[in-house]
Design an enzyme around this catalytic site. Structure first.
Site, PDB file in Angstrom:
ATOM      1  N   PHE A 184      17.649 -24.933 -15.483  1.00 21.24           N
ATOM      2  CA  PHE A 184      17.445 -26.318 -15.894  1.00 21.24           C
ATOM      3  C   PHE A 184      18.061 -27.257 -14.865  1.00 21.24           C
ATOM      4  O   PHE A 184      18.891 -26.874 -14.036  1.00 21.24           O
ATOM      5  CB  PHE A 184      18.055 -26.575 -17.279  1.00 21.24           C
ATOM      6  CG  PHE A 184      19.555 -26.431 -17.327  1.00 21.24           C
ATOM      7  CD1 PHE A 184      20.383 -27.523 -17.117  1.00 21.24           C
ATOM      8  CD2 PHE A 184      20.154 -25.194 -17.576  1.00 21.24           C
ATOM      9  CE1 PHE A 184      21.767 -27.391 -17.163  1.00 21.24           C
ATOM     10  CE2 PHE A 184      21.533 -25.047 -17.616  1.00 21.24           C
ATOM     11  CZ  PHE A 184      22.340 -26.157 -17.411  1.00 21.24           C
ATOM     12  N   CYS A 185      17.610 -28.521 -14.929  1.00 23.08           N
ATOM     13  CA  CYS A 185      18.143 -29.564 -14.055  1.00 23.08           C
ATOM     14  C   CYS A 185      17.958 -30.905 -14.771  1.00 23.08           C
ATOM     15  O   CYS A 185      17.602 -30.933 -15.945  1.00 23.08           O
ATOM     16  CB  CYS A 185      17.435 -29.551 -12.695  1.00 23.08           C
ATOM     17  SG  CYS A 185      15.648 -29.803 -12.803  1.00 23.08           S
ATOM     18  N   THR A 186      18.166 -32.001 -14.077  1.00 25.21           N
ATOM     19  CA  THR A 186      18.152 -33.310 -14.734  1.00 25.21           C
ATOM     20  C   THR A 186      16.782 -33.662 -15.311  1.00 25.21           C
ATOM     21  O   THR A 186      16.658 -33.944 -16.501  1.00 25.21           O
ATOM     22  CB  THR A 186      18.588 -34.405 -13.742  1.00 25.21           C
ATOM     23  OG1 THR A 186      19.853 -34.065 -13.180  1.00 25.21           O
ATOM     24  CG2 THR A 186      18.699 -35.752 -14.450  1.00 25.21           C
ATOM     25  N   CYS A 191      14.691 -27.459 -11.003  1.00 26.65           N
ATOM     26  CA  CYS A 191      14.571 -26.151 -11.634  1.00 26.65           C
ATOM     27  C   CYS A 191      13.158 -25.597 -11.510  1.00 26.65           C
ATOM     28  O   CYS A 191      12.956 -24.381 -11.457  1.00 26.65           O
ATOM     29  CB  CYS A 191      15.025 -26.190 -13.094  1.00 26.65           C
ATOM     30  SG  CYS A 191      14.265 -27.442 -14.128  1.00 26.65           S
ATOM     31  N   ILE A 213      16.933 -31.867 -18.587  1.00 20.86           N
ATOM     32  CA  ILE A 213      17.952 -32.290 -19.538  1.00 20.86           C
ATOM     33  C   ILE A 213      17.556 -33.595 -20.225  1.00 20.86           C
ATOM     34  O   ILE A 213      17.782 -33.777 -21.427  1.00 20.86           O
ATOM     35  CB  ILE A 213      19.311 -32.466 -18.832  1.00 20.86           C
ATOM     36  CG1 ILE A 213      19.738 -31.164 -18.157  1.00 20.86           C
ATOM     37  CG2 ILE A 213      20.385 -32.937 -19.803  1.00 20.86           C
ATOM     38  CD1 ILE A 213      20.796 -31.353 -17.086  1.00 20.86           C
TER      39      ILE A 213
END
Length: 311
Positions: A184-186, A191, A213
């Protein structure tokens, strides 16, 4: 695809945008796109490369809607990933459209997320995946972002740049064998590229959080959430929390590291001059220079002038 969120008393709409797509003539898009945004008072940064578009911008609701419609009208960009949030004040100082080798820099050639990314996982299904004992959960963001919030049980590669991520994977490759790999990433872009890289190494059970996120914090109720802390964002809001409301984190103007409430109580914190993350790495001469800059910032604010932009 795009989803909307409008909050009362917060008229500015922030749009995090990306799409991996082949843009053979991306250079030609730069000037018209900059003119389109500047003509509507939109500010932020958009990156263009052969592999697509990435960026975050802010403006009035109608202006941002016009920009998204404009981008969607470009055949290669149709189907943009867009994440909306709001801001009480303009979170950017200017509008920039930049040409890059990659829209998110990994430094590995022959990676094509548009064709070989991992499996999308909706926010509603994310908790079950990362709670599975057979799943290794990896935060693909950099260490300073992770420092103010991440998912429960997630592995932090402690990178300072996304360029370091492939080397980290190579070093920990044995730990991924036989596991489901969830990343996952922002906002979903890092990702997505990370999953394409991991799949290129021969791993098949590779997943990533759709919309990142930001999408999770908007869609998953706080009482059901496995997110801990706040999510760092690359603008003057510094962070957001559940419901995508502006968070409480602040930014050290000396080193640009996000600061928690505990950091602000440290004896090493002085507004605009130092924080626990940079105090020992800076000299007295550095702090004297930062102090003068901070004095100019405060003077500009007292005189009602435009915000003084530091480093």
């Amino acid at each position: 695809m795009a989803s909307a969120m409008t909050l009362p008393n917060q008229p500015l709409r922030v749009a995090a945008i990306y799409r991996f797509a082949r843009l053979d003539e991306f250079e030609a898009l730069r000037a018209p796109l900059a003119a389109f945004c500047c003509g509507r008072g939109i500010k932020g940064t958009l990156l263009l490369a052969h592999e697509g578009i990435n960026g975050t911008v802010a403006g009035g609701e109608a202006d941002i809607a016009a920009l998204i419609d404009h981008l969607e009208s470009i055949e290669a960009l149709a189907g943009l990933e867009v994440k909306y949030s709001s801001a009480a004040q303009m979170p950017f100082h200017r509008m920039k459209v930049r040409l890059k080798r990659e829209i998110v820099t990994m430094g590995v050639s022959d990676i094509d997320p548009a064709a070989s990314a991992g499996t999308y996982v909706a926010p509603a299904d994310w908790n079950a995946l990362i709670s599975d004992a057979d799943t290794i959960v990896i935060d693909t963001r950099n260490a300073y972002e992770v420092s103010i919030g991440t998912f429960k049980g997630a592995v932090d590669p402690a990178t300072t740049s996304f360029r370091e991520f492939p080397a980290w994977v190579e070093q920990h490759r044995a730990e991924l064998v036989g596991r489901k790999v969830a990343m996952f990433c922002t906002g979903g872009i890092r990702c997505e590229k990370a999953t394409a890289y991991v799949k290129s190494l021969g791993f098949e059970d590779v997943f990533h959080l759709k919309g990142g996120i930001l999408n999770y914090l908007e869609e998953v109720p706080a009482e059901q959430s496995l997110w801990q802390g706040e999510c760092f964002v690359f603008d003057e809001r510094v962070s957001v929390s559940h419901g995508l409301v502006e968070g409480e984190a602040e930014l050290c103007r000396a080193c640009r590291h996000p600061l928690t409430g505990q950091d602000l109580l440290s004896s090493k914190y002085t507004a605009g001059i130092s924080c626990p993350h940079c105090f020992d790495a800076r000299s007295d001469e550095d702090r004297a220079r930062y102090a003068e800059r901070q004095r100019q910032v405060e003077l500009a604010q007292a005189q009602g002038r435009a915000p003084h932009i530091g480093r």
